[in-house]
Motif scaffolding. Structure first.
Motif, short mmCIF file in Angstrom:
data_model
loop_
_atom_site.label_atom_id
_atom_site.label_comp_id
_atom_site.label_asym_id
_atom_site.label_seq_id
_atom_site.Cartn_x
_atom_site.Cartn_y
_atom_site.Cartn_z
N GLY A 58 64.11 -63.27 2.46
CA GLY A 58 63.44 -64.55 2.34
C GLY A 58 64.36 -65.73 2.50
O GLY A 58 65.58 -65.62 2.30
N VAL A 86 58.46 -66.95 -1.43
CA VAL A 86 57.99 -67.17 -0.05
C VAL A 86 57.02 -66.08 0.39
O VAL A 86 56.42 -66.18 1.46
CB VAL A 86 59.16 -67.26 0.95
N LYS A 141 57.78 -62.43 -0.02
CA LYS A 141 58.42 -61.15 0.32
C LYS A 141 57.72 -59.98 -0.34
O LYS A 141 57.45 -58.96 0.30
CB LYS A 141 59.90 -61.16 -0.12
#
Length: 519
Positions: free
Chosen positions: A13, A18, A20
């Protein structure tokens, strides 16, 4: 490390949160659907949400969710190191499912290099059993000041010889700087390991980002392997505290017409708040996470969740007025429930004479249950099967229930009319002796009760009875428009299939397979 039988695919990431973990779960389900035996792996996880495996080992919830997506039982080899923060500067370190002690960050860095063989061996055991290992990094893959201590990002990618996808969150802005900047900060050999980018959480039509894809590919020489739209029609358990903050700020869709409002207290060191995800899928329930005293009186029932630092959290409740509000709420007829650390808080006192969790030696409890708790150095981590005691004040008499224990404390009832809730039948799939101590405690009227059992509300019939009793106390009735009873296990399987379908639609799965050497 020599080449193993298993193929690998790793999600790195540009930062925390984000996506992942969710994308790794998606590919665990996609690979399973495509006929591969697949397992997840994260060398080191930092989270307060954890789970107990059938062997009695503790691991992070993200890899548990990914194992569920892969259709396999969780195992500590999937998350050999788990860090559970106990303060702003220290964490309890879990190695292969067992507590190794509390460490400051500085002390942990000194011992971290000795854990490299542990990580390698755990990964090798998994890779010998499965066709594909889906690995997940942590935070940003290019934290330069931490790189010499890295065990979970590019160092793990090299150890596993894993092709990597770099994930960026377009919803937070700065997607070009985050993806291209991260690529620039990688070493040449690390850039070679990167097979492409994935743009996550796009709002709007993905076709409108086609020029963005062209820019990323032209500037980097790497392909964009997927542009995944933001979704709110799929629910996948998240372990990051950022996710819990989002829950506090939003109101669940459809909750305005819910029959009963259940509040979960947002503690500074809250752990295992995924215990209550099941309530979010019950049409009768408006589940609210809160932390202010005035909000207590807007609830039909309040749940005190688990805590990684029970004494500090209990002291916090006394300081901010929530403790007094909970006592007043209970006196006025409200229902107060505690799970694990929350259960400990319901007693008359919590002591930590050995300094296991805190520098505070003792904190006065809420006094809603006649019980005292003391912290001990030895941690209890077990999967359990219990039978609800006939005639206990919260119902479910005679019913078999599943859950798991993660706690340092031992609680002792002071009698005074309180009733135990459950009789232990199995621990880690082994029979429990007939004279084993009973579990849980409740007041005679059932308006204050607690248990050490995480996952207790995942038992469908028990959860429905709990909701029904709150409805009965409030004088309201369950709506006939709610449909049939929820099977939480079936519902979770449906979410994984929806996630896989969503990600397949917006990623080039076959190209990813080809670039990663999976087929």
């Amino acid at each position: 490390m020599k080449r193993r039988n298993a193929k690998t695919l790793m999600f790195l990431g540009t930062g925390s949160d984000v996506g992942k973990s969710v994308l790794a779960a998606a590919f665990c389900r996609i690979l399973r659907q495509d006929g591969f035996r697949v397992a997840p792996f994260k060398a080191q996880n930092m989270a307060l949400n954890s789970f107990i495996t059938p062997e009695g080992g503790e691991m992070g919830r993200a890899q548990v969710v990914q194992a569920e997506a892969a259709g396999i039982e969780p195992h500590v080899d999937m998350n050999p190191i788990l860090l559970k923060p106990t303060s702003q500067v220290g964490s309890q370190v879990i190695v292969l499912g067992k507590a190794a002690g509390n460490f400051t960050a500085k002390d942990y860095y000194r011992v971290k290099r000795t854990l490299v063989p542990v990580v390698r061996e755990a990964f090798e055991r998994l890779s010998a059993r499965y066709d594909v290992i889906v690995l997940e990094g942590a935070g940003s893959a290019v934290e330069l000041n931490l790189k010499e201590h890295d065990l979970v990002n590019m160092a793990m990618a090299e150890m596993a010889d894993a092709p990597c996808i770099l994930v960026g969150d377009i919803d937070r802005g700065g997607i070009f700087a985050s993806l291209l900047g991260s690529l620039m900060l990688l070493e040449a050999s690390e850039r070679d390991r990167l097979i492409g980018f994935m743009v996550n959480k796009l709002r709007g039509d993905p076709a409108l980002f086609e020029s963005g894809v062209a820019i990323l590919e032209a500037r980097s020489g790497k392909p964009v392997l997927g542009v995944v739209p933001y979704f709110d029609h799929i629910a996948i358990a998240e372990e990051d505290s950022v996710a819990l903050t989002r829950r506090m700020k939003r109101k669940p869709e459809g909750s305005e017409g819910a029959a009963v409002r259940i509040g979960v207290l947002r503690l500074p060191y809250v752990s295992n708040y995924t215990d209550f995800d099941c309530f979010e899928q019950e049409p009768a329930v408006d589940l609210v996470y809160f932390d202010r005293p005035a909000e207590v009186f807007t609830m039909d029932a309040v749940i005190l969740p688990g805590s990684k630092n029970t004494l500090e959290d209990l002291a916090h409740l006394h300081r901010n007025g929530v403790a007094d509000a909970l006592v007043a709420f209970h006196k006025a007829g409200g229902v107060v429930v505690g799970v694990c650390g929350g259960f400990q808080m319901l007693g008359t006192s919590v002591r930590d004479p050995h300094g296991v969790e805190s520098r505070i030696e003792e904190v006065r409890g809420l006094g809603l249950l006649p019980m005292v708790t003391e912290m001990f150095p030895e941690k209890i981590t077990t999967q359990v099967k219990v039978r609800a005691e006939p005639g206990n004040p919260i119902g479910a008499g005679g019913r078999m229930l599943l859950g798991y224990e993660i706690h340092m404390g031992r609680s002792r009832s002071l009698g005074d009319g309180a009733r135990p809730l459950f009789r232990l039948i199995e621990r880690n799939r082994e029979p429990v002796p007939e004279d084993e101590e009973l579990e849980g405690l409740a007041t005679p009227d059932g308006r204050a009760w607690g248990t050490y059992l995480h996952g207790i509300f995942d038992n469908d019939a028990f959860r429905r009875e709990f909701i029904g009793r709150i409805l009965s106390r409030s004088g309201r009735r369950r709506s006939d428009a709610e449909g049939g009873p929820l099977s939480y296990a079936t519902w979770k399987e449906e979410q994984f299939d929806r996630l896989a379908e969503h990600v397949r639609r917006h990623c080039d799965v076959e190209r990813i397979y080809r670039l990663a050497g999976i087929r």
